[in-house]
Design a protein around this motif. Structure first.
Motif, PDB file in Angstrom:
ATOM      1  N   PRO A 166     -67.448 -79.987  36.643  1.00  0.00           N
ATOM      2  CA  PRO A 166     -66.322 -79.882  35.720  1.00  0.00           C
ATOM      3  C   PRO A 166     -66.612 -79.013  34.499  1.00  0.00           C
ATOM      4  N   SER A 167     -67.876 -78.801  34.187  1.00  0.00           N
ATOM      5  CA  SER A 167     -68.220 -77.959  33.036  1.00  0.00           C
ATOM      6  C   SER A 167     -69.399 -77.064  33.391  1.00  0.00           C
ATOM      7  N   THR A 168     -69.119 -75.794  33.596  1.00  0.00           N
ATOM      8  CA  THR A 168     -70.208 -74.856  33.864  1.00  0.00           C
ATOM      9  C   THR A 168     -71.085 -74.689  32.627  1.00  0.00           C
ATOM     10  N   ASN A 169     -70.513 -74.842  31.444  1.00  0.00           N
ATOM     11  CA  ASN A 169     -71.314 -74.726  30.220  1.00  0.00           C
ATOM     12  C   ASN A 169     -72.385 -75.800  30.162  1.00  0.00           C
ATOM     13  N   VAL A 170     -72.034 -77.036  30.485  1.00  0.00           N
ATOM     14  CA  VAL A 170     -73.006 -78.126  30.493  1.00  0.00           C
ATOM     15  C   VAL A 170     -74.050 -77.874  31.588  1.00  0.00           C
ATOM     16  N   GLN A 181     -78.699 -77.011  31.512  1.00  0.00           N
ATOM     17  CA  GLN A 181     -79.710 -77.858  32.139  1.00  0.00           C
ATOM     18  C   GLN A 181     -80.956 -77.036  32.478  1.00  0.00           C
ATOM     19  N   ASP A 182     -82.063 -77.741  32.683  1.00  0.00           N
ATOM     20  CA  ASP A 182     -83.295 -77.022  33.029  1.00  0.00           C
ATOM     21  C   ASP A 182     -83.231 -76.517  34.470  1.00  0.00           C
ATOM     22  N   ALA A 183     -84.121 -75.599  34.788  1.00  0.00           N
ATOM     23  CA  ALA A 183     -84.115 -74.948  36.099  1.00  0.00           C
ATOM     24  C   ALA A 183     -84.295 -75.940  37.241  1.00  0.00           C
ATOM     25  N   ALA A 184     -85.128 -76.944  37.050  1.00  0.00           N
ATOM     26  CA  ALA A 184     -85.363 -77.924  38.117  1.00  0.00           C
ATOM     27  C   ALA A 184     -84.083 -78.687  38.455  1.00  0.00           C
ATOM     28  N   TYR A 185     -83.343 -79.070  37.427  1.00  0.00           N
ATOM     29  CA  TYR A 185     -82.094 -79.779  37.673  1.00  0.00           C
ATOM     30  C   TYR A 185     -81.103 -78.875  38.404  1.00  0.00           C
ATOM     31  N   LYS A 186     -80.948 -77.644  37.914  1.00  0.00           N
ATOM     32  CA  LYS A 186     -80.011 -76.715  38.551  1.00  0.00           C
ATOM     33  C   LYS A 186     -80.384 -76.477  40.012  1.00  0.00           C
TER      34      LYS A 186
END
Length: 98
Positions: free
Chosen positions: A20-24, A28-33
């Protein structure tokens, strides 16, 4: 979710990610993404608006289904059908990147 169900019935496993939010997401850190959008998997984005911002998430081989023009007015369900934002369109998009 209807597209996911249809694809599952055809033996094609897909994962649905709500963003719902690309900004949020971008903060995030690379591992989460990487855990949300693992490398090497085909991606489809569905947006009830402009598709431009989604290409950075789906890549050059992905597909984005959305609306890239302005000026139509009707109930959302009718507009989605008119612009091709349907479960069938998502199914076809998924199949096109496999």
């Amino acid at each position: 979710m209807a597209a996911q169900k249809s694809l599952a019935e055809q033996g094609i496993a897909v994962r649905v990610v709500s963003m719902p939010s690309t900004n949020v997401f971008d903060r995030q850190d690379a591992a989460y993404k990487a855990s949300v959008l693992p490398a090497g998997l085909p991606r489809i984005a569905v947006e009830a608006g402009s598709t431009d911002g989604w290409y950075k998430y789906v890549g050059l081989e992905g597909r984005v289904i959305g609306i890239d023009r302005f000026g139509e007015s009707a109930p959302a369900g009718e507009l989605f059908k008119y612009f091709g934002i349907t479960a069938d369109a998502v199914v076809q998009a998924v199949k096109s990147v496999l």
